[in-house]
Design an enzyme around this catalytic site. Structure first.
Site, short mmCIF file in Angstrom:
data_model
loop_
_atom_site.label_atom_id
_atom_site.label_comp_id
_atom_site.label_asym_id
_atom_site.label_seq_id
_atom_site.Cartn_x
_atom_site.Cartn_y
_atom_site.Cartn_z
N GLY A 18 0.84 -1.18 0.00
CA GLY A 18 0.00 0.00 0.00
C GLY A 18 0.88 1.25 0.00
CG ASP A 45 -2.08 3.60 6.15
OD1 ASP A 45 -2.81 2.76 6.72
OD2 ASP A 45 -1.44 4.48 6.76
CE1 TYR A 50 -0.77 9.41 10.04
CE2 TYR A 50 -1.30 8.34 7.97
CZ TYR A 50 -0.83 8.27 9.27
OH TYR A 50 -0.41 7.06 9.78
CE LYS A 78 -3.17 4.15 10.05
NZ LYS A 78 -2.60 5.14 9.11
CG HIS A 111 -3.83 6.44 14.50
ND1 HIS A 111 -3.89 7.50 13.63
CD2 HIS A 111 -2.56 5.99 14.41
CE1 HIS A 111 -2.72 7.68 13.06
NE2 HIS A 111 -1.89 6.77 13.51
CB SER A 160 -3.06 1.19 14.39
OG SER A 160 -1.76 1.65 14.11
N1 LIG Z 1 -0.33 3.52 12.51
C1 LIG Z 1 0.57 4.38 12.87
O1 LIG Z 1 0.65 4.79 14.04
C2 LIG Z 1 1.54 4.88 11.86
C3 LIG Z 1 2.69 5.56 12.28
C4 LIG Z 1 3.60 6.00 11.31
C5 LIG Z 1 3.34 5.74 9.96
N2 LIG Z 1 2.20 5.11 9.56
C6 LIG Z 1 1.88 4.83 8.13
O2 LIG Z 1 2.98 4.12 7.57
C7 LIG Z 1 3.47 4.82 6.43
C8 LIG Z 1 4.95 4.55 6.24
O3 LIG Z 1 5.71 4.99 7.34
P1 LIG Z 1 6.66 6.28 7.26
O4 LIG Z 1 6.18 7.18 6.18
O5 LIG Z 1 6.76 6.84 8.62
O6 LIG Z 1 8.09 5.65 6.91
P2 LIG Z 1 8.73 4.83 5.68
O7 LIG Z 1 7.68 4.49 4.68
O8 LIG Z 1 9.53 3.75 6.27
O9 LIG Z 1 9.74 5.89 5.08
C9 LIG Z 1 9.30 7.01 4.35
C10 LIG Z 1 10.52 7.83 3.97
O10 LIG Z 1 11.37 7.05 3.12
C11 LIG Z 1 11.65 7.75 1.91
N3 LIG Z 1 11.66 6.71 0.86
C12 LIG Z 1 10.60 6.12 0.28
N4 LIG Z 1 10.98 5.17 -0.59
C13 LIG Z 1 12.33 5.17 -0.57
C14 LIG Z 1 13.30 4.41 -1.26
N5 LIG Z 1 12.96 3.48 -2.14
N6 LIG Z 1 14.62 4.68 -1.00
C15 LIG Z 1 14.97 5.64 -0.11
N7 LIG Z 1 14.09 6.39 0.58
C16 LIG Z 1 12.77 6.16 0.36
C17 LIG Z 1 10.52 8.74 1.75
O11 LIG Z 1 10.95 9.92 1.09
P3 LIG Z 1 10.31 10.40 -0.35
O12 LIG Z 1 8.87 10.68 -0.12
O13 LIG Z 1 11.11 11.60 -0.67
O14 LIG Z 1 10.54 9.24 -1.30
C18 LIG Z 1 10.18 9.08 3.20
O15 LIG Z 1 11.00 10.11 3.67
C19 LIG Z 1 3.13 6.27 6.76
O16 LIG Z 1 3.24 7.11 5.64
C20 LIG Z 1 1.73 6.11 7.30
O17 LIG Z 1 0.80 5.93 6.25
C21 LIG Z 1 1.31 4.64 10.50
#
Ligand SMILES: NC(=O)c1ccc[n+]([C@@H]2O[C@H](COP(=O)([O-])OP(=O)(O)OC[C@H]3O[C@@H](n4cnc5c(N)ncnc54)[C@H](OP(=O)(O)O)[C@@H]3O)[C@@H](O)[C@H]2O)c1
Length: 312
Positions: A18, A45, A50, A78, A111, A160
């Site tokens: 996703g 997601d 957000y 969420k 959440h 979550s």
């Molecule tokens: N349920 C919860 O409490 C909770 C908490 C945190 C997050 N989430 C959900 O989980 C999702 C993912 O977590 P996250 O956004 O915190 O962290 P992540 O997906 O692990 O990392 C996102 C970061 O990585 C970079 N990135 C993406 N693809 C890459 C690649 N192939 N190589 C190098 N860098 C890359 C992105 O930058 P660019 O955009 O510049 O590519 C961004 O800065 C969130 O967006 C959210 O939807 C849920």
């Protein structure tokens, strides 16, 4: 291409990949969602907190106008911690649906297990400037979420950031069993204990921060993207470190929701279904665990429902 979808206990299924949208900047998110849909992503997601549900709704409406079918999409949002009071659950869900321009959600998650003070202030503080806690128990919130399924507003409900004891309480006392628990997981936080529990109970685990959130949350240290072992494994398959991190999760049945707003990284993150890690490489990634959590939410540590006092 095997393992493209995870089976849900509802009888439905969800795409193993996703798009995460946390911290997708205003203006950037709509474009990222449209690019992702063009690349074949169907699972998005988001969350009330957000502040991008409206923008995502715009992208979905536009793409559905161009032929993307609603039934092929899997939209997750969420319920925020300030909306846990049973009377607030239905309006919060309706509000998210309205912003997303949808008449049902594929999955609605609680959440966080802890509640914050009720109200429209998403960052409530008490008279000492500390986070203002709420006292609704997550079981009461869950019972209100069950009614959303009955009303046809959501196809599935889930959790979550719930630990095993908290999941157990919902499983024992709830009428509808949670379909999913979305938790932080990456090679430095494998959550093997939680995954085993989820698998035994028929709950799908979704990994957030699957890349270790490089550059976000001030968290470079937890990102496995620079790990020499991950890089060496990637070189073997002609894949990037990010692709190895994502493939490892989907190969063990875990849904991933990497966030990117960059078209080439969105594409890179989607190319994880055309190779398979050997058993040895799966084990090598698993061995990198160091229980390194990025989102510790220490401001809730005094709350009785803070989940991280127990190992995941
Ligand atoms: N349920 C919860 O409490 C909770 C908490 C945190 C997050 N989430 C959900 O989980 C999702 C993912 O977590 P996250 O956004 O915190 O962290 P992540 O997906 O692990 O990392 C996102 C970061 O990585 C970079 N990135 C993406 N693809 C890459 C690649 N192939 N190589 C190098 N860098 C890359 C992105 O930058 P660019 O955009 O510049 O590519 C961004 O800065 C969130 O967006 C959210 O939807 C849920």
């Amino acid at each position: 291409m095997a393992m493209l979808r995870a089976q849900l206990r509802t009888g439905g299924s969800m795409p193993l990949l996703g798009l995460g949208t946390w911290a997708a900047l205003e203006g950037e998110c709509c474009k990222a969602v449209k690019t992702a849909l063009d690349l074949g992503y169907r699972h998005i997601d988001t969350a009330e907190i957000y502040l991008n549900e409206r923008e995502i709704g715009q992208a979905l409406t536009e793409k559905m106008g161009e032929g993307v079918k609603r039934e092929d999409l899997f939209i997750v949002t969420k319920l925020f911690e300030t909306r846990h009071h049973p009377d607030d659950v239905l309006p919060a869900c309706q509000n998210s649906l309205q912003k997303l321009g949808l008449d049902y959600l594929d999955l609605y998650l609680m959440h966080w297990p802890y509640a914050s003070k009720r109200g429209d202030n998403l960052h409530p503080v008490d008279e000492n400037g500390q986070r203002a806690y709420g006292d609704t128990h997550y079981l009461d919130t869950w019972k209100a979420m069950e009614k959303l399924v009955d009303a046809g507003l959501v196809k599935a409900i889930g959790l979550s950031n719930f630990n095993i004891s908290q999941m157990e309480e919902i499983l024992t006392n709830g009428r509808i069993k949670p379909a999913v628990n979305q938790v932080e997981s990456h090679p430095y936080l494998t959550c093997n204990r939680l995954l085993k529990y989820c698998t035994e109970k028929g709950i799908v685990m979704t990994a957030y921060c699957p890349l270790g959130a490089p550059g976000v949350h001030g968290s470079d240290y937890t990102s496995a993207l620079n790990d020499p072992i991950i890089k060496t494994i990637g070189d073997k398959y002609g894949k990037s470190a990010a692709q190895v991190c994502l493939r490892w999760q989907v190969q063990r049945g875990v849904v991933v929701i990497p966030k990117s707003s960059n078209p080439s990284r969105l594409k890179e993150n989607s190319q994880i279904f055309d190779f398979e890690l050997s058993e040895e490489d799966m084990a090598a990634v698993n061995d990198l665990n160091r229980d390194a959590r990025i989102l510790k939410k220490e401001e809730y540590q005094r709350h009785p429902h803070w989940p991280f006092g127990e190992p995941f």
